[in-house]
Write an enzyme that holds these catalytic residues in place. Structure first.
Site, PDB file in Angstrom:
ATOM      1  N   HIS A 170       0.832  -1.198   0.000  1.00 33.03           N
ATOM      2  CA  HIS A 170       0.000   0.000   0.000  1.00 33.03           C
ATOM      3  C   HIS A 170       0.874   1.259   0.000  1.00 33.03           C
ATOM      4  O   HIS A 170       0.602   2.232  -0.709  1.00 33.03           O
ATOM      5  CB  HIS A 170      -0.932  -0.024   1.220  1.00 33.03           C
ATOM      6  CG  HIS A 170      -2.016   1.005   1.165  1.00 33.03           C
ATOM      7  ND1 HIS A 170      -2.284   1.870   2.205  1.00 33.03           N
ATOM      8  CD2 HIS A 170      -2.916   1.325   0.193  1.00 33.03           C
ATOM      9  CE1 HIS A 170      -3.286   2.665   1.876  1.00 33.03           C
ATOM     10  NE2 HIS A 170      -3.689   2.361   0.664  1.00 33.03           N
ATOM     11  N   HIS A 174       1.253   4.101  -3.352  1.00 36.35           N
ATOM     12  CA  HIS A 174       1.089   5.551  -3.254  1.00 36.35           C
ATOM     13  C   HIS A 174       2.375   6.311  -3.583  1.00 36.35           C
ATOM     14  O   HIS A 174       2.338   7.539  -3.719  1.00 36.35           O
ATOM     15  CB  HIS A 174       0.548   5.931  -1.875  1.00 36.35           C
ATOM     16  CG  HIS A 174      -0.924   5.674  -1.735  1.00 36.35           C
ATOM     17  ND1 HIS A 174      -1.883   6.564  -2.163  1.00 36.35           N
ATOM     18  CD2 HIS A 174      -1.613   4.615  -1.230  1.00 36.35           C
ATOM     19  CE1 HIS A 174      -3.093   6.072  -1.930  1.00 36.35           C
ATOM     20  NE2 HIS A 174      -2.956   4.894  -1.372  1.00 36.35           N
ATOM     21  N   HIS A 201      -7.911  -0.772  -4.721  1.00 34.00           N
ATOM     22  CA  HIS A 201      -8.603  -0.810  -3.434  1.00 34.00           C
ATOM     23  C   HIS A 201      -9.806  -1.762  -3.466  1.00 34.00           C
ATOM     24  O   HIS A 201     -10.108  -2.433  -2.477  1.00 34.00           O
ATOM     25  CB  HIS A 201      -9.035   0.602  -3.020  1.00 34.00           C
ATOM     26  CG  HIS A 201      -7.888   1.479  -2.600  1.00 34.00           C
ATOM     27  ND1 HIS A 201      -7.239   2.322  -3.467  1.00 34.00           N
ATOM     28  CD2 HIS A 201      -7.252   1.627  -1.405  1.00 34.00           C
ATOM     29  CE1 HIS A 201      -6.271   2.965  -2.839  1.00 34.00           C
ATOM     30  NE2 HIS A 201      -6.254   2.551  -1.592  1.00 34.00           N
ATOM     31  N   GLU A 306     -10.393  10.375  -4.794  1.00 29.65           N
ATOM     32  CA  GLU A 306      -9.118  10.448  -4.060  1.00 29.65           C
ATOM     33  C   GLU A 306      -8.736  11.906  -3.855  1.00 29.65           C
ATOM     34  O   GLU A 306      -8.152  12.274  -2.849  1.00 29.65           O
ATOM     35  CB  GLU A 306      -8.003   9.754  -4.849  1.00 29.65           C
ATOM     36  CG  GLU A 306      -6.675   9.796  -4.088  1.00 29.65           C
ATOM     37  CD  GLU A 306      -5.472   9.337  -4.895  1.00 29.65           C
ATOM     38  OE1 GLU A 306      -4.425   9.114  -4.281  1.00 29.65           O
ATOM     39  OE2 GLU A 306      -5.562   9.212  -6.120  1.00 29.65           O
ATOM     40  N   HIS A 321     -11.790  11.013  -0.011  1.00 26.82           N
ATOM     41  CA  HIS A 321     -11.006   9.871   0.453  1.00 26.82           C
ATOM     42  C   HIS A 321      -9.942  10.281   1.462  1.00 26.82           C
ATOM     43  O   HIS A 321      -9.864   9.732   2.567  1.00 26.82           O
ATOM     44  CB  HIS A 321     -10.346   9.169  -0.744  1.00 26.82           C
ATOM     45  CG  HIS A 321      -9.296   8.185  -0.357  1.00 26.82           C
ATOM     46  ND1 HIS A 321      -7.960   8.495  -0.359  1.00 26.82           N
ATOM     47  CD2 HIS A 321      -9.379   6.901   0.073  1.00 26.82           C
ATOM     48  CE1 HIS A 321      -7.259   7.443   0.043  1.00 26.82           C
ATOM     49  NE2 HIS A 321      -8.091   6.472   0.313  1.00 26.82           N
ATOM     50  N   HIS A 325      -9.663   9.515   5.744  1.00 28.93           N
ATOM     51  CA  HIS A 325      -8.585   8.816   6.448  1.00 28.93           C
ATOM     52  C   HIS A 325      -8.127   9.621   7.664  1.00 28.93           C
ATOM     53  O   HIS A 325      -7.973   9.088   8.771  1.00 28.93           O
ATOM     54  CB  HIS A 325      -7.390   8.611   5.508  1.00 28.93           C
ATOM     55  CG  HIS A 325      -7.409   7.302   4.779  1.00 28.93           C
ATOM     56  ND1 HIS A 325      -6.786   6.186   5.277  1.00 28.93           N
ATOM     57  CD2 HIS A 325      -7.945   6.927   3.598  1.00 28.93           C
ATOM     58  CE1 HIS A 325      -6.941   5.177   4.424  1.00 28.93           C
ATOM     59  NE2 HIS A 325      -7.656   5.609   3.388  1.00 28.93           N
ATOM     60  N   HIS A 361     -13.209   1.601   2.688  1.00 29.09           N
ATOM     61  CA  HIS A 361     -12.986   1.458   1.250  1.00 29.09           C
ATOM     62  C   HIS A 361     -14.097   0.667   0.567  1.00 29.09           C
ATOM     63  O   HIS A 361     -14.316   0.837  -0.636  1.00 29.09           O
ATOM     64  CB  HIS A 361     -11.606   0.862   0.971  1.00 29.09           C
ATOM     65  CG  HIS A 361     -10.551   1.923   0.879  1.00 29.09           C
ATOM     66  ND1 HIS A 361     -10.388   2.699  -0.238  1.00 29.09           N
ATOM     67  CD2 HIS A 361      -9.662   2.377   1.794  1.00 29.09           C
ATOM     68  CE1 HIS A 361      -9.419   3.579  -0.021  1.00 29.09           C
ATOM     69  NE2 HIS A 361      -8.970   3.410   1.199  1.00 29.09           N
TER      70      HIS A 361
END
Length: 627
Positions: A170, A174, A201, A306, A321, A325, A361
């Protein structure tokens, strides 16, 4: 300068980042190009989801990318190491190495060795530090400590959430697809980046649900209401750069406004995104209507949700998104009054440990599926490959169509990330599976050679109650195992493929020590980009009695799949399904997840199946710990 020489200059920059002193390089001695960095204090946890953190990281990686040559880049990076936040430095340096042309072939050290405190429980790190004080120049092994027990049902799936390989994946994803990547700056476009954000995802959630069913848990319930009371979670991680724990979340807490964003903002962004889906168009920065068409619709949506640089209207559609988080990570100290560390959801290398990550998600995926529901289902003509018929599919293992999984021990070296006198390894356990291969018997009745794309997926046959899953419910549980091309000759053909060659996984991650010695590197090091699902987690755990899955194989016409202007060689093709081809077109014209990306009206496989498809029952049997 050889790749090996460059590797030897870059590796030390990643060493002992958890032990950097707080002093910074005096202002007068800094390179003028680094004036725009150094704002996020040392000791704070860096977050890819925080806009000001990302802004500073972008400023640093763009400065490093603009360095006039490799030596200039290294000198700038050495200075930056003395100035900027530890996590931000590791992120920006990694992005630079992946995107500078003169770093091609250089392999990033595994993030789990750079910051072991993000992967190993605090109790285990504490034991290692105590053991290190007792002697010098010895090699020691410390057993990993458990982070919970069976009083919490979610503990049964901790092996998945806390797997070091999937958390590292992950983080690396990114890095390959940073939200702030500017195509105009790099002169390169990240092809279908928004769609990849959705698909990677979505596949994580599908895998998680497959493993939940393996251990007797029900499929997850999506997070969907902002006033939901969340489950509790404690990661047992302590940040070595700050000395503070990653915060625990007591059960029953709900989202609260944070300083940067209100819960109401999140609700407003969600409604605007859903409205765009329902009207079939988004409004860009200039007030123009942009259709969410078949070709680009999902890509546009992924960028908006995102909120990457490609978002067509961040001011209107927000940052759903990323701020979600952060909001979950700060739920215990939403206004910062107690100066607590955030929870693990704040960090791409730790977020997957928390059960809420998957529920969150799945909610994101439900928004994407709302878009998919507006698309027509595939017709038999959309799915067929005239003249090509799959005769039989077999999974070759010790027992045909039976794959054995087990838990095995592995080791993680701590001394590269923590300043220790001794070589200290942590012994931990992870899921693995026996090697297997596919044999696909195919009849080509076209009378000519045909190039085909082979697509292989796996999904459970039954739900948590033992009921047969209808295909529409099953389709969102299908995990991609492999995708590759093959030349079919007229008549009977047999396609064989090893599980180790999967287009989804990384088979081996070179350790710090291997990189320093130049050993154990991939044959085509210039194509290794560290991004990919871990090979040991390719197959769900299964059950001790053997869990029944459908192995789906489909052959499609490569002439319809191919991307016309794609180069012959694909750079960074180690795990192309989730990670794409670095700085090139995604090497498949079809929608990601095809043919399970759209609603299916057929209830059973036989109603859906065309002759170029096969549904084969296979069993996955878990055998416990393997010494």
């Amino acid at each position: 300068m050889t790749v090996k020489d460059k590797q030897s200059k870059i590796l030390p920059l990643f060493k002992n980042l958890t032990a950097l002193p707080p002093e910074t390089l005096p202002e007068a001695e800094r390179d003028q190009r680094l004036k725009g960095v150094g704002f996020l204090p040392r000791g704070r946890l860096f977050s890819c989801f925080h806009e000001d953190h990302l802004g500073e990281a972008q400023s640093l990686y763009e400065t490093l990318c603009e360095a006039k040559d490799f030596d200039d880049f290294i000198n700038l990076a050495k200075q930056a190491r003395e100035i900027v936040n530890e996590g931000l430095f590791a992120f920006a340096l990694s992005v630079t190495v992946l995107h500078r042309d003169d770093c091609q072939g250089v392999i990033l050290p595994p993030i789990q060795e750079v910051f072991p405190d993000k992967f190993i429980p605090a109790e285990t790190i504490n034991r290692a530090l105590k053991a290190d004080k007792e002697s010098t120049n010895e090699s020691k092994v410390i057993e990993i400590q458990k982070t919970g027990n069976i009083l919490d049902p979610e503990y049964n799936i901790a092996y998945f959430r806390e797997d070091i390989g999937i958390n590292a994946h992950h983080w690396h994803w990114h890095l390959v697809y940073p939200a702030t990547f500017r195509p105009d700056f790099f002169g390169k476009v990240k092809d279908r980046k928004g769609e990849l954000f959705y698909y990677m995802h979505q596949q994580m959630c599908a895998r998680y649900d497959c493993d939940r069913l393996s251990v007797g848990l029900q499929r997850m319930i999506p997070f969907q209401n902002f006033d939901d009371k969340l489950e509790g979670y404690s990661a047992h991680l302590t940040s070595l750069i700050s000395g503070l724990n990653y915060a625990s979340r007591p059960a029953g807490m709900t989202l609260r406004d944070i300083r940067e964003v209100d819960v109401q903002d999140m609700e407003r962004w969600r409604e605007r995104i859903l409205s765009a889906i329902h009207t079939g168009q988004v409004i860009d920065n200039h007030g123009q209507e942009v259709p969410l068409d078949l070709e680009r619709g999902l890509d546009i949506l992924g960028a908006i949700i995102e909120s990457s640089h490609e978002s067509l209207n961040k001011g209107y559609y927000g940052t759903l998104h990323n701020w979600g988080h952060v909001m979950i990570a700060k739920i215990h100290d939403h206004d910062g009054r107690f100066k607590e560390n955030p929870g693990v959801m704040d960090d791409t290398s730790t977020a997957l440990r928390d059960p809420i990550f998957y529920r969150y998600h799945r909610w994101m995926d439900n928004i994407f599926q709302e878009y998919k529901r507006r698309l027509p289902s595939y017709s038999p003509q959309d799915l067929s490959f005239p003249g090509i018929r799959i005769v039989n599919v077999t999974v070759n293992a010790k027992v045909p169509n039976l794959v054995h999984t087990y838990s095995k021990d592995d080791f993680l070296e701590l001394s590269n990330g923590i300043n220790l006198k001794n070589k200290i390894q942590v012994k931990y356990e992870h899921l693995d599976h026996e090697p297997f291969s596919y044999s696909i018997a195919v009849s080509n009745n076209t009378g000519a050679d045909k190039k085909t794309t082979v697509r292989i997926f796996l999904a459970p046959k039954y739900d948590e109650l033992g009921n047969r899953l209808v295909l529409e419910d099953q389709r969102r549980l299908y995990i991609e195992l492999d995708k590759f091309t093959h030349e079919l000759h007229p008549g009977r053909n047999t396609i064989t493929r090893r599980s180790l060659d999967s287009s989804v996984t990384l088979s081996h991650v070179p350790t710090f020590e291997e990189l320093e010695k130049g050993e154990g590197l991939p044959d085509r090091a210039s194509e290794y980009c560290s991004c990919g699902w871990p090979e040991h987690m390719l197959v769900p755990r299964g059950t001790p009695r053997g869990m029944v899955f459908h192995l789906f194989v489909m052959l499609t016409d490569y002439e319809e799949d191919k991307v016309t202007d794609a180069p012959a060689t694909v750079v960074c093709s180690d795990a192309v399904s989730y990670c794409g081809a670095k700085d090139q077109k995604y090497p498949d014209k079809r929608a990601m997840g095809y043919p399970f990306d759209r609603p299916i009206k057929a209830r059973t496989p036989s109603e859906f199946q065309t002759q170029n498809m096969s549904f084969t029952e296979v069993r996955v049997q878990y055998g416990g710990h393997k010494a």
